[in-house]
Design an enzyme around this catalytic site. Structure first.
Site, PDB file in Angstrom:
ATOM      1  N   VAL A 145      55.324  31.472  38.058  1.00  0.00           N
ATOM      2  CA  VAL A 145      53.981  31.765  38.554  1.00  0.00           C
ATOM      3  C   VAL A 145      54.494  32.323  40.357  1.00  0.00           C
ATOM      4  O   VAL A 145      55.422  31.969  40.526  1.00  0.00           O
ATOM      5  CB  VAL A 145      52.981  30.635  38.834  1.00  0.00           C
ATOM      6  CG1 VAL A 145      53.438  29.525  39.581  1.00  0.00           C
ATOM      7  CG2 VAL A 145      51.606  31.156  39.259  1.00  0.00           C
ATOM      8  N   CYS A 146      53.526  33.329  40.509  1.00  0.00           N
ATOM      9  CA  CYS A 146      53.753  33.644  41.854  1.00  0.00           C
ATOM     10  C   CYS A 146      52.091  34.263  42.580  1.00  0.00           C
ATOM     11  O   CYS A 146      51.184  33.679  41.672  1.00  0.00           O
ATOM     12  CB  CYS A 146      54.680  35.010  42.050  1.00  0.00           C
ATOM     13  SG  CYS A 146      54.123  36.236  41.359  1.00  0.00           S
ATOM     14  N   ARG A 147      52.149  34.971  43.458  1.00  0.00           N
ATOM     15  CA  ARG A 147      50.801  35.286  43.986  1.00  0.00           C
ATOM     16  C   ARG A 147      49.853  35.877  42.969  1.00  0.00           C
ATOM     17  O   ARG A 147      49.050  35.893  42.675  1.00  0.00           O
ATOM     18  CB  ARG A 147      50.958  35.933  45.224  1.00  0.00           C
ATOM     19  CG  ARG A 147      49.444  36.335  46.027  1.00  0.00           C
ATOM     20  CD  ARG A 147      49.690  36.809  47.273  1.00  0.00           C
ATOM     21  NE  ARG A 147      48.345  37.211  47.577  1.00  0.00           N
ATOM     22  CZ  ARG A 147      47.888  38.382  47.534  1.00  0.00           C
ATOM     23  NH1 ARG A 147      48.566  39.323  46.837  1.00  0.00           N
ATOM     24  NH2 ARG A 147      46.636  38.864  48.057  1.00  0.00           N
TER      25      ARG A 147
ATOM     26  N   LEU B  55      48.559  33.379  40.792  1.00  0.00           N
ATOM     27  CA  LEU B  55      47.570  32.577  41.501  1.00  0.00           C
ATOM     28  C   LEU B  55      46.410  33.116  41.677  1.00  0.00           C
ATOM     29  O   LEU B  55      45.335  32.375  41.700  1.00  0.00           O
ATOM     30  CB  LEU B  55      48.216  31.843  42.604  1.00  0.00           C
ATOM     31  CG  LEU B  55      49.492  30.872  42.507  1.00  0.00           C
ATOM     32  CD1 LEU B  55      49.942  30.462  43.639  1.00  0.00           C
ATOM     33  CD2 LEU B  55      48.976  29.693  41.501  1.00  0.00           C
TER      34      LEU B  55
END
Length: 98
Positions: A62-64, A91
């Site tokens: 996961v990242c932004r 996210l």
């Protein structure tokens, strides 16, 4: 083997009971918070820290926004990790990033 893309409704299933949730954002970004149970391995350190991950266990990245984590997912898949998923939309899709 290619990684899979999972949406917000599927990522906990992809993680399973013994999965590894990896946040690839940089330390300044994770200072605002991470998903519970996530470990931070920033993209800038990902290649040198990949040995911290267990290739026999599922990995959800996961990242932004989902772009950096998708690159990390491709990297892991190319190195023999079989159960790799990227949280599509990151996210932001969870309503956790602006």
């Amino acid at each position: 083997m290619a990684h899979t893309e999972v949406d917000v409704n599927e990522f906990t299933t992809a993680l399973g009971e013994n999965g590894q949730l990896v946040d690839v954002r940089e330390p300044a970004e994770v200072a605002a918070g991470m998903l519970p149970g996530a470990v931070n391995i920033p993209m800038s350190k990902f290649v040198e820290r990949v040995t911290e991950l267990d290739s026999a266990r599922p990995v959800v990245l996961v990242c932004r926004s989902g772009n950096r984590s998708q690159m990390a997912a491709r990297f892991l898949s190319a190195r023999g990790f079989e159960k790799v998923a990227n949280l599509s939309g990151g996210l932001k899709a969870l309503g956790m990033a602006g």
